[in-house]
Design an enzyme around this catalytic site. Structure first.
Site, PDB file in Angstrom:
ATOM      1  N   HIS A  44      41.048 -37.290   4.506  1.00 41.13           N
ATOM      2  CA  HIS A  44      41.185 -37.839   5.856  1.00 41.13           C
ATOM      3  C   HIS A  44      40.194 -37.225   6.845  1.00 41.13           C
ATOM      4  O   HIS A  44      40.121 -37.664   7.988  1.00 41.13           O
ATOM      5  CB  HIS A  44      42.613 -37.622   6.371  1.00 41.13           C
ATOM      6  CG  HIS A  44      43.634 -38.408   5.617  1.00 41.13           C
ATOM      7  ND1 HIS A  44      43.586 -39.777   5.510  1.00 41.13           N
ATOM      8  CD2 HIS A  44      44.730 -38.016   4.930  1.00 41.13           C
ATOM      9  CE1 HIS A  44      44.616 -40.205   4.791  1.00 41.13           C
ATOM     10  NE2 HIS A  44      45.320 -39.157   4.413  1.00 41.13           N
ATOM     11  N   GLU A 145      53.686 -35.948  -2.282  1.00 44.07           N
ATOM     12  CA  GLU A 145      53.787 -36.711  -1.035  1.00 44.07           C
ATOM     13  C   GLU A 145      54.225 -38.155  -1.269  1.00 44.07           C
ATOM     14  O   GLU A 145      54.204 -38.974  -0.356  1.00 44.07           O
ATOM     15  CB  GLU A 145      52.437 -36.696  -0.298  1.00 44.07           C
ATOM     16  CG  GLU A 145      51.254 -37.111  -1.154  1.00 44.07           C
ATOM     17  CD  GLU A 145      49.925 -36.913  -0.443  1.00 44.07           C
ATOM     18  OE1 GLU A 145      49.912 -36.715   0.778  1.00 44.07           O
ATOM     19  OE2 GLU A 145      48.884 -36.951  -1.136  1.00 44.07           O
TER      20      GLU A 145
END
Length: 262
Positions: A44, A145
């Site tokens: 990211h 996650e």
């Protein structure tokens, strides 16, 4: 031996920072602040491979242990960040033990049962005199996650070559049913699952890692038993401090926590 030996259960939690910006001087200064590790975010973060290489050099110059999060479970990408000087790699979106095994093998040479290609472009402390010595110094963390990853947690931790797990609580909270990250209704279940991660990793002598929004949250996760804790991210810390200084100059009150998004 990796500087993040998970068998050293008596050591204090390792506290780190997260780099998302292509700002080599800022990255060096973050590394000089005293963090145990600094991780370059290739998923990211706003950095291409060239910027990641510069950031890893800056982290080493600043005295912290350089880590890198890759964008995907790719053998080529894992090998490139390790060649560039990362001492540890964090692999996102791991759904199963088989995927965790692929990540571990990508980070190690054939002499250790892996499939990493040998190309020591940056000779230094992250390269041993033999491939086996290099492998022993690499830390591999796979991210928990997703719902699938959480369901296969114990099997993932049992994979040889996986040194531990790193929880992405933003995505994990969504995987547990939150409409937005950290929705109040999901927090009790999220905390219960985080405790499960700590217990499973500790029982196996492996690293329990977690991403935090700030130092206060990191302190709570340390009390919970996590041993590898990211406490600050460059862009969020920059934004929070700028808001705080502007508010002080204008005599207005702002909550710095409202500026932290990652």
């Amino acid at each position: 031996m990796s500087e993040f030996d998970p068998t050293e259960q008596t050591q204090a939690p390792r506290v780190g920072a997260w780099v998302t910006l292509d700002a080599i001087v800022a990255t060096e200064q973050i590394a000089r602040a005293g963090f145990d590790y600094v991780c370059v975010d290739g998923q990211h973060g706003l950095l291409g491979y060239d910027a990641q290489v510069r950031a890893l050099v800056a982290i080493s110059a600043g005295g912290a242990v350089p880590f890198a999060r890759v964008s995907t479970n790719s053998a080529a990408e894992i090998g490139r960040v390790l060649d560039a000087g990362a001492r540890g790699v964090i692999v996102p979106l791991i759904d199963s033990a088989d995927e965790a095994r692929e990540a571990a093998q990508a980070a190690r040479y054939p002499t250790s049962g892996g499939r990493r290609s040998y190309g020591p472009m940056r000779l230094g402390p992250h390269f041993g005199t033999t491939p086996e010595e290099t492998d022993a110094a690499v830390t591999v963390l796979v991210m928990i996650e997703t719902a699938s990853g959480l369901a296969d947690l114990e099997a993932i931790l049992d994979v040889d070559g996986v040194d531990g797990v790193y929880v992405g609580p933003y995505d994990l909270s969504l995987a547990l049913g939150a409409r937005v990250p950290f929705e109040d209704a999901i927090l009790p279940r999220l905390d219960a699952e985080l405790e499960r991660v700590v217990a499973a990793a500790t029982a196996r002598g492996k690293i329990a890692g977690v991403h935090c929004a700030d130092g206060s949250q990191a302190a709570l996760r340390a009390e919970q038993g996590f041993t590898f804790i990211t406490a600050a991210t460059d862009v969020s810390s920059l934004r929070a401090d700028m808001v705080m200084q502007l508010s002080a100059a204008r005599g207005t009150a702002r909550d710095p926590a409202r500026t932290r998004t990652y």
